[in-house]
Design a protein around this motif. Structure first.
Motif, mmCIF file in Angstrom:
data_model
loop_
_atom_site.group_PDB
_atom_site.id
_atom_site.type_symbol
_atom_site.label_atom_id
_atom_site.label_comp_id
_atom_site.label_asym_id
_atom_site.label_seq_id
_atom_site.Cartn_x
_atom_site.Cartn_y
_atom_site.Cartn_z
ATOM 1 N N LEU A 88 0.852 -1.179 0.000
ATOM 2 C CA LEU A 88 0.000 0.000 0.000
ATOM 3 C C LEU A 88 0.891 1.233 0.000
ATOM 4 O O LEU A 88 1.703 1.426 0.894
ATOM 5 N N LEU A 89 0.743 2.059 -1.003
ATOM 6 C CA LEU A 89 1.533 3.279 -1.101
ATOM 7 C C LEU A 89 0.855 4.385 -0.331
ATOM 8 O O LEU A 89 -0.354 4.529 -0.366
ATOM 9 N N SER A 90 1.618 5.161 0.398
ATOM 10 C CA SER A 90 1.041 6.222 1.217
ATOM 11 C C SER A 90 1.201 7.568 0.530
ATOM 12 O O SER A 90 2.051 7.744 -0.328
ATOM 13 N N LEU A 91 0.382 8.502 0.944
ATOM 14 C CA LEU A 91 0.387 9.838 0.347
ATOM 15 C C LEU A 91 0.130 10.856 1.438
ATOM 16 O O LEU A 91 -0.860 10.746 2.165
ATOM 17 N N ALA A 92 0.950 11.866 1.552
ATOM 18 C CA ALA A 92 0.787 12.854 2.598
ATOM 19 C C ALA A 92 -0.252 13.886 2.239
ATOM 20 O O ALA A 92 -0.798 14.551 3.103
ATOM 21 N N ALA A 93 -0.521 14.097 0.957
ATOM 22 C CA ALA A 93 -1.532 15.068 0.551
ATOM 23 C C ALA A 93 -2.666 14.347 -0.136
ATOM 24 O O ALA A 93 -2.593 13.883 -1.192
ATOM 25 N N ALA A 94 -3.275 14.225 0.171
ATOM 26 C CA ALA A 94 -4.414 13.706 -0.513
ATOM 27 C C ALA A 94 -5.594 14.475 0.073
ATOM 28 O O ALA A 94 -5.489 14.333 1.187
ATOM 29 N N PRO A 152 0.327 5.526 17.344
ATOM 30 C CA PRO A 152 -0.541 6.361 18.195
ATOM 31 C C PRO A 152 0.108 7.671 18.637
ATOM 32 O O PRO A 152 -0.584 8.677 18.823
ATOM 33 N N SER A 153 1.422 7.675 18.791
ATOM 34 C CA SER A 153 2.100 8.902 19.226
ATOM 35 C C SER A 153 2.046 9.998 18.173
ATOM 36 O O SER A 153 2.258 11.179 18.481
ATOM 37 N N MET A 154 1.734 9.617 16.918
ATOM 38 C CA MET A 154 1.667 10.585 15.835
ATOM 39 C C MET A 154 0.225 10.916 15.446
ATOM 40 O O MET A 154 -0.013 11.528 14.409
ATOM 41 N N ASP A 155 -0.697 10.552 16.294
ATOM 42 C CA ASP A 155 -2.106 10.771 15.969
ATOM 43 C C ASP A 155 -2.424 12.247 15.739
ATOM 44 O O ASP A 155 -3.305 12.580 14.947
ATOM 45 N N TRP A 156 -1.701 13.116 16.414
ATOM 46 C CA TRP A 156 -1.955 14.554 16.291
ATOM 47 C C TRP A 156 -1.723 15.067 14.871
ATOM 48 O O TRP A 156 -2.229 16.132 14.487
ATOM 49 N N THR A 157 -0.985 14.305 14.056
ATOM 50 C CA THR A 157 -0.710 14.736 12.680
ATOM 51 C C THR A 157 -1.880 14.477 11.743
ATOM 52 O O THR A 157 -1.838 14.913 10.590
ATOM 53 N N LYS A 158 -2.890 13.762 12.202
ATOM 54 C CA LYS A 158 -3.996 13.344 11.335
ATOM 55 C C LYS A 158 -5.022 14.444 11.081
ATOM 56 O O LYS A 158 -5.912 14.284 10.248
ATOM 57 N N GLY A 159 -4.916 15.557 11.813
ATOM 58 C CA GLY A 159 -5.809 16.683 11.530
ATOM 59 C C GLY A 159 -6.991 16.792 12.463
ATOM 60 O O GLY A 159 -7.125 16.051 13.452
ATOM 61 N N ASP A 160 -7.873 17.717 12.136
ATOM 62 C CA ASP A 160 -9.066 18.023 12.944
ATOM 63 C C ASP A 160 -10.207 17.101 12.530
ATOM 64 O O ASP A 160 -10.806 17.264 11.473
ATOM 65 N N ARG A 161 -10.528 16.133 13.378
ATOM 66 C CA ARG A 161 -11.550 15.130 13.067
ATOM 67 C C ARG A 161 -12.721 15.308 14.023
ATOM 68 O O ARG A 161 -12.553 15.212 15.238
ATOM 69 N N SER A 189 -18.859 23.854 5.763
ATOM 70 C CA SER A 189 -17.514 23.417 6.093
ATOM 71 C C SER A 189 -17.577 22.291 7.115
ATOM 72 O O SER A 189 -18.434 22.285 8.012
ATOM 73 N N ALA A 190 -16.663 21.339 6.982
ATOM 74 C CA ALA A 190 -16.584 20.218 7.908
ATOM 75 C C ALA A 190 -15.160 20.128 8.441
ATOM 76 O O ALA A 190 -14.338 21.020 8.232
ATOM 77 N N GLY A 191 -14.849 19.035 9.130
ATOM 78 C CA GLY A 191 -13.493 18.827 9.611
ATOM 79 C C GLY A 191 -12.582 18.401 8.487
ATOM 80 O O GLY A 191 -12.942 18.432 7.305
ATOM 81 N N ASP A 192 -11.378 17.986 8.837
ATOM 82 C CA ASP A 192 -10.419 17.567 7.825
ATOM 83 C C ASP A 192 -10.841 16.242 7.198
ATOM 84 O O ASP A 192 -11.122 15.271 7.895
ATOM 85 N N LYS A 193 -10.872 16.212 5.885
ATOM 86 C CA LYS A 193 -11.253 15.047 5.088
ATOM 87 C C LYS A 193 -12.668 14.558 5.433
ATOM 88 O O LYS A 193 -12.843 13.468 5.998
ATOM 89 N N PRO A 194 -13.697 15.353 5.122
ATOM 90 C CA PRO A 194 -15.081 14.892 5.365
ATOM 91 C C PRO A 194 -15.330 13.582 4.639
ATOM 92 O O PRO A 194 -14.866 13.377 3.519
ATOM 93 N N HIS A 195 -16.102 12.706 5.282
ATOM 94 C CA HIS A 195 -16.239 11.333 4.814
ATOM 95 C C HIS A 195 -17.722 10.965 4.767
ATOM 96 O O HIS A 195 -18.427 11.368 3.858
ATOM 97 N N GLU A 237 -6.448 12.881 7.887
ATOM 98 C CA GLU A 237 -5.501 12.369 6.904
ATOM 99 C C GLU A 237 -5.255 10.880 7.127
ATOM 100 O O GLU A 237 -4.721 10.473 8.167
ATOM 101 N N VAL A 238 -5.653 10.066 6.161
ATOM 102 C CA VAL A 238 -5.525 8.613 6.305
ATOM 103 C C VAL A 238 -4.506 8.021 5.339
ATOM 104 O O VAL A 238 -4.356 6.798 5.284
ATOM 105 N N ASN A 239 -3.798 8.846 4.600
ATOM 106 C CA ASN A 239 -2.896 8.339 3.562
ATOM 107 C C ASN A 239 -1.424 8.527 3.886
ATOM 108 O O ASN A 239 -0.580 8.341 3.015
ATOM 109 N N THR A 240 -1.110 8.886 5.107
ATOM 110 C CA THR A 240 0.288 8.973 5.506
ATOM 111 C C THR A 240 0.683 7.702 6.238
ATOM 112 O O THR A 240 -0.165 6.898 6.641
ATOM 113 N N ALA A 241 1.979 7.533 6.431
ATOM 114 C CA ALA A 241 2.492 6.390 7.189
ATOM 115 C C ALA A 241 2.706 6.743 8.659
ATOM 116 O O ALA A 241 3.295 5.959 9.406
#
Length: 441
Positions: free
Chosen positions: A27-33, A240-249, A208-214, A232-236
Motif C-alpha cells: 500500500l503506497l502512502s500519500l501525505a496530501a491527498a 498512536p504517538s503521531m495521531d496529532w498529525t492526522k488533523g481536525d476530526r 464546512s466540515a473537519g479535515d477530510k469529510p467522509h 488524513e488517512v494516507n500517511t504512514a
C-alpha cells in the motif's frame, strides 16, 4: 500484509482462526491527498412479488441494489433480495477521455489525480465511490473520486445528464435526503460538503466540515445532516504517538435546510471520558438505531465499534471483535487507516452487521448483548448495508469482486454474486421495472 494482488488470491479468516495466505500487495502512502441505509427513491413502498425476488412499487419501479465497482468505473445493478442476481451494468465514466484530457493538461489536477491513484486508490484510479438513483428511477447519481465530481447517468442511454465538479480535488461519500430530492457529497480535499438538487445537479448549499469529510447521514426525517471527518488517512504516520498529525476530526451536524452548523461533536473528548484514550477519534461508517437515540460507529485502526448516546452526549459501550491472526499488526499496511470499515443495522434495531475489512470476515452482532455471531469469511469487506426485505446484511467483498448476503437471524451466509473490480459502496435504489441496462442509440 497479505492482500489481494493481480491474481485475486487473498487470505481469509476462518471461524477456527486458521488463515490462507495470498500474494502481497504494497500500500503506497500519500501525505496530501455509515450509516443508515436510505433509498435513492421517494416512491411508494415496494412490495415483494410472488417469487420473492422482484420488488416493484406502484409507480412501476423495481427496487434494486447498485454496487459501485471503484477501480473499473462501473456500477452493477443486482436484485435487492434473494440470490442478488445481476440485472445489468452501467458505465459511470462514459466521459473518461474528456476528463483525462482536462486532467493531463492541468499540472495541479494531474498531481492530485496521480496522488489518489497511489494513495487511497492502492495503485488504481478511483472512478466510483457512492451512488443513488433519482426518485423516478431514470438516472443514477455517482460521486467519482479521481475525477473530483458528481455526475448523473441516464439509465436508459448511459449518457451523462449533468456534472458537478466539487471544490478541491476529490469527491467521496454521499447521502440522499429521505425525500430523495437532495444529495450531499463530501469534497474531501477542501473540507466541504456540497448539497445538490438530485435532478439538476444545481448546488442548493454547502458547509464546512473537519479535515477530510467522509460519511454523511440525514436524520430526523431530513431535518439534520451529519458529516463525519476522518482526517488524513494516507500517511504512514500511524503510530498512536503521531495521531496529532492526522488533523481536525469531528462530527459536524447542520440544519439540512439552512446548512447552518447546529453542533460539533469531537469524539476525542468523549473517548477520553470513556477511558479509551487508546482509540482514534476518526469516525468511519456509522449506523443509527431506528429511533436515532444511539449512534454506532467505527474508528480508524480499531477492530470493533462503539455506542454513543445522542441525548446524553456520551459514549456508553464499546465492542472489540476478534482479530485475524494472519493480519499484520503493522498499522501502515491497513487500507486508509481502516481495520474495520462497514456497519449496518437490521430494520428492527436488534442486530448490527460489521465488515471486518482487514481481518477478512463479516459478522452479525446482537445489539443488546454485543455478542457476535459466526465470523463469515469474506475478502476485504468494504461496506455493509441491508437487503431490500430487511432480512440480510449485504457486504461488498472488495478483495474477491463479489457481494455477499448474510442472514441477520442466523448470522450465516445466504448468497453471493460476482460483480466488477473492487466493489465498495452498495446502495438500495430503483430502476424501471423492465430495465436490463442502458440501450445503445
Amino acid at each position: 500484509m497479505p492482500v489481494r494482488a493481480a491474481g485475486r488470491t487473498r487470505r481469509v479468516f476462518s471461524p477456527s482462526g486458521s488463515a490462507r495466505r495470498g500474494p502481497a500487495r504494497t500500500l503506497l502512502s500519500l501525505a496530501a491527498a455509515v450509516v443508515l441505509a436510505v433509498t435513492g427513491s421517494a416512491t411508494a413502498t415496494a412490495t415483494a412479488s410472488a417469487s420473492g425476488d422482484a420488488r416493484t412499487d406502484a409507480a412501476g419501479l423495481r427496487e434494486v441494489m447498485f454496487v459501485g465497482n471503484n477501480w473499473d468505473g462501473t456500477a452493477d445493478v443486482i436484485k435487492s433480495t434473494g440470490d442478488l442476481a445481476k440485472i445489468g451494468r452501467i458505465n459511470v465514466i462514459p466521459d473518461k477521455d474528456q476528463r483525462l484530457t482536462e486532467i493531463y493538461l492541468n499540472p495541479i489536477k494531474l498531481a492530485f489525480f496521480l496522488g489518489i491513484r497511489q494513495g487511497p486508490g492502492e495503485g488504481h484510479d478511483q472512478f466510483v465511490d457512492d451512488m443513488y438513483s433519482t426518485p423516478d428511477g431514470s438516472a443514477v447519481v455517482v460521486s467519482r473520486p479521481s475525477f473530483a465530481d458528481v455526475v448523473s447517468i441516464d439509465l436508459a442511454t448511459g449518457k451523462v445528464r449533468w456534472r458537478f465538479p466539487v471544490s478541491g480535488f476529490r469527491a467521496d461519500h454521499m447521502a440522499v435526503s429521505p425525500d430523495g430530492k437532495r444529495v450531499a457529497v463530501s469534497a474531501s480535499t477542501s473540507n466541504t460538503v456540497h448539497v445538490l438538487d438530485i435532478e439538476t445537479g444545481r448546488q442548493l448549499g454547502s458547509f464546512s466540515a473537519g479535515d477530510k469529510p467522509h460519511e454523511n447521514v440525514y436524520t430526523d426525517g431530513g431535518k439534520y445532516l451529519w458529516n463525519m471527518s476522518i482526517g488524513e488517512v494516507n500517511t504512514a504516520l500511524d503510530d498512536p504517538s503521531m495521531d496529532w498529525t492526522k488533523g481536525d476530526r469531528h462530527i459536524t451536524v447542520v440544519d439540512a435546510n439552512t446548512y447552518k452548523q447546529v453542533k460539533v461533536i469531537d469524539m476525542r473528548d468523549r473517548l477520553d471520558a470513556f477511558g479509551r484514550q487508546d482509540l482514534s477519534d476518526a469516525v468511519r461508517p456509522v449506523a443509527f438505531s431506528p429511533d436515532e437515540s444511539k449512534l454506532y460507529f467505527q474508528v480508524s485502526f480499531f477492530n470493533g465499534f462503539l455506542e454513543y448516546d445522542v441525548a446524553t452526549d456520551k459514549i456508553t459501550r464499546a465492542k472489540t471483535l476478534p482479530k485475524n491472526p494472519a493480519t499484520s499488526e503493522d498499522r501502515t499496511t491497513w487500507v486508509n487507516d481502516s481495520r474495520h470499515h462497514g456497519l449496518s443495522m437490521s430494520p428492527d434495531g436488534k442486530k448490527l452487521c460489521v465488515a471486518g475489512t482487514m481481518d477478512d470476515y463479516a459478522t452479525v452482532v446482537d445489539r443488546d448483548s454485543f455478542q457476535e455471531g459466526p465470523l463469515v469469511p469474506t475478502s476485504k469487506p468494504y461496506w455493509a448495508t441491508v437487503s431490500g426485505d430487511g432480512k440480510s446484511c449485504v457486504v461488498s467483498e472488495s478483495g474477491a469482486d463479489q457481494v455477499t448476503a448474510i442472514d441477520f437471524a442466523t448470522g450465516r451466509k445466504v448468497a453471493s454474486v460476482a460483480v466488477g473490480d473492487h466493489p465498495q459502496r452498495v446502495r438500495i435504489g430503483h430502476v424501471a421495472a423492465d430495465w436490463t441496462g442502458p440501450q445503445a442509440p
